[in-house]
Design an enzyme around this catalytic site. Structure first.
Site, PDB file in Angstrom:
ATOM      1  N   GLU A   1      39.149  29.252  16.733  1.00 40.57           N
ATOM      2  CA  GLU A   1      39.202  29.032  15.008  1.00 40.57           C
ATOM      3  C   GLU A   1      37.835  28.253  14.556  1.00 40.57           C
ATOM      4  OE1 GLU A   1      43.125  30.673  14.690  1.00 40.57           O
ATOM      5  OE2 GLU A   1      41.904  29.060  16.094  1.00 40.57           O
TER       6      GLU A   1
ATOM      7  N   CYS B   1      47.049  28.848  13.836  1.00 41.59           N
ATOM      8  CA  CYS B   1      48.259  28.546  13.847  1.00 41.59           C
ATOM      9  C   CYS B   1      48.147  27.837  11.931  1.00 41.59           C
ATOM     10  CB  CYS B   1      48.035  27.225  14.382  1.00 41.59           C
ATOM     11  SG  CYS B   1      46.679  25.954  14.651  1.00 41.59           S
TER      12      CYS B   1
ATOM     13  N   LEU C   1      45.617  32.146  48.349  1.00 44.16           N
ATOM     14  CA  LEU C   1      45.633  31.715  47.145  1.00 44.16           C
ATOM     15  C   LEU C   1      44.993  31.633  46.495  1.00 44.16           C
ATOM     16  CD1 LEU C   1      49.668  31.541  47.323  1.00 44.16           C
ATOM     17  CD2 LEU C   1      49.064  33.842  47.553  1.00 44.16           C
TER      18      LEU C   1
ATOM     19  N   GLY D   1      54.614  40.693  47.636  1.00 49.82           N
ATOM     20  CA  GLY D   1      55.286  41.853  48.576  1.00 49.82           C
ATOM     21  C   GLY D   1      56.266  42.300  48.169  1.00 49.82           C
ATOM     22  N   PRO D   2      57.069  43.184  48.603  1.00 48.69           N
ATOM     23  CA  PRO D   2      57.738  44.069  48.626  1.00 48.69           C
ATOM     24  C   PRO D   2      58.876  44.098  48.165  1.00 48.69           C
ATOM     25  CG  PRO D   2      56.408  45.293  50.128  1.00 48.69           C
ATOM     26  CD  PRO D   2      56.105  44.167  50.312  1.00 48.69           C
TER      27      PRO D   2
ATOM     28  N   LEU E   1      59.717  40.580  46.867  1.00 47.14           N
ATOM     29  CA  LEU E   1      60.072  39.800  46.088  1.00 47.14           C
ATOM     30  C   LEU E   1      59.047  40.898  44.597  1.00 47.14           C
ATOM     31  CD1 LEU E   1      59.857  36.829  43.917  1.00 47.14           C
ATOM     32  CD2 LEU E   1      57.587  36.809  44.619  1.00 47.14           C
TER      33      LEU E   1
END
Length: 379
Positions: free
Chosen positions: A70, A93, A222, A316-317, A319
């Site tokens: 804003e 806010c 990553l 991966g699967p 986690l």
């Protein structure tokens, strides 16, 4: 003046409000991943005094979370804001933080009308901003494109209401449904277009999260490696119950350049922690679950206290299934790739995740090159 809503408007005015609110939401989305712990809000100031509305100014929450959208837009608008309409993707806010309340700036600007997509659930705001605007004689309309804004601000809302960041799980699978190979060879499941799209998703996250299994199997960087967006690489979070992350891994050797956090258990070796900290890694400890693994709910609450609002899980699967079992998945992105057809033997979807998908809402699918993206989200 009192609040107005879509039911009080002509269809033409409602469509116009949606048009400018869509721009406000889009502006905020551009800086996702850069503003935490603050939400990435978008704002548009429009002169509606003539026959054709004119956009006077635009703004988005700036990197680091300040200044707010804003204020950016109102500074750009200057005196032209007087009598204009302000479109904002989240309630302005009304509390003093590191900067004065945005409500004060909106009122002082002479804005005549505010169109706000959502009430902010933060206890310090929670409708007070809208109330103060109305008390100042400003016409306020709340709810325009609320579902779009809710999606854009899911991270902020989840952190405020649940004390943890929103979790998006991304999984890639072959056409046969496999995410990897037990023989150790990494499967290159997706093509260049899909990979670039995933890197863009990383750039809009506060953190990328993986488990120790991914670190040991793939030694990933990553990071965001799209040209021009490398600086938007988010925090790297590794879930490592016993501090097995190798000191030679790329996340550790690059920890002084890109913030790298490891969440481990209270019983993990102190010597391993000391060696990681010496290399720039931030090690955090939480309780262990019954199996001796990191208690994920506690870990995510800890990440929330650190200010993270949006975590992109590429672990991966294993986690993914653990997150599903703990009911910690807010969004799921499932990519079916064609590059590793006929390879792999590790299923992408565990039993807990398969069950959890029945509770998620399917949001659609589209192609990136030859690869199919499918999207689910928590209702």
């Amino acid at each position: 003046m009192g609040a107005s809503g879509p039911q009080d408007m002509s269809p033409e005015k409602a469509r116009r409000d949606e048009r400018f609110m869509r721009l406000a939401v889009t502006l905020g989305e551009r800086n996702l991943g850069l503003t935490w712990p603050n939400p990435s809000v978008g704002c548009v100031v429009v002169d509606e005094s003539g026959g054709t509305p004119i956009i006077i100014a635009q703004g988005a929450t700036q990197p680091g979370g300040r200044p707010h959208a804003e204020r950016v837009a109102l500074v750009a608008a200057g005196e032209r804001a007087r009598g204009a309409t302000l479109y904002v993707s989240l309630e302005p806010c009304s509390h003093h933080g590191k900067s004065p309340p945005c409500i004060d700036a909106v009122i002082a600007s002479g804005i005549a009308r505010v169109v706000s997509a959502l009430e902010d659930p933060d206890d310090r705001v929670a409708g007070l901003g809208h109330t103060r605007l109305r008390e100042a004689g400003i016409d306020v309309s709340v709810g325009c494109l609320a579902p779009d804004a809710l999606r854009a601000h899911r991270g902020h809302i989840t952190r405020v209401t649940k004390g943890r960041p929103a979790i998006t799980v991304k999984l890639a699978r072959t056409t046969e449904g496999f995410a990897g190979s037990s023989r150790g060879a990494r499967l290159m499941i997706t093509g260049e277009d899909a990979n670039a799209r995933v890197h863009l998703m990383r750039a809009h996250a506060d953190a990328i999260m993986v488990g120790i299994g991914t670190i040991l199997a793939d030694d990933p960087l990553l990071t965001v490696r799209l040209p021009g967006l490398e600086a938007r690489s988010p925090v790297r979070v590794i879930i490592d119950s016993h501090l097995r992350t190798p000191l030679s891994s790329r996340v550790v050797t690059g920890a002084r350049e890109i913030p790298t956090w490891i969440v481990t258990t209270v019983d993990a070796p102190v010597e391993a922690e000391r060696a990681l900290v010496e290399r720039g890694v931030d090690v955090m400890r939480v309780s262990a679950d019954a199996a001796g693994h990191v208690a994920l709910s506690e870990a995510l609450r800890l990440l929330g206290t650190r200010g993270l609002t949006r975590v992109f899980c590429e672990g991966g699967p294993g986690l993914a299934d653990a997150l599903a079992q703990a009911d910690l998945i807010d969004d799921l992105v499932l990519i079916t790739g064609r590059s590793a057809r006929g390879e792999g033997d590790v299923p992408a979807l565990g039993l807990a995740l398969q069950d959890k998908m029945d509770e998620l809402s399917f949001m659609g699918e589209d192609q990136s090159g030859p690869d199919l993206f499918m999207f689910w989200e928590k209702p």
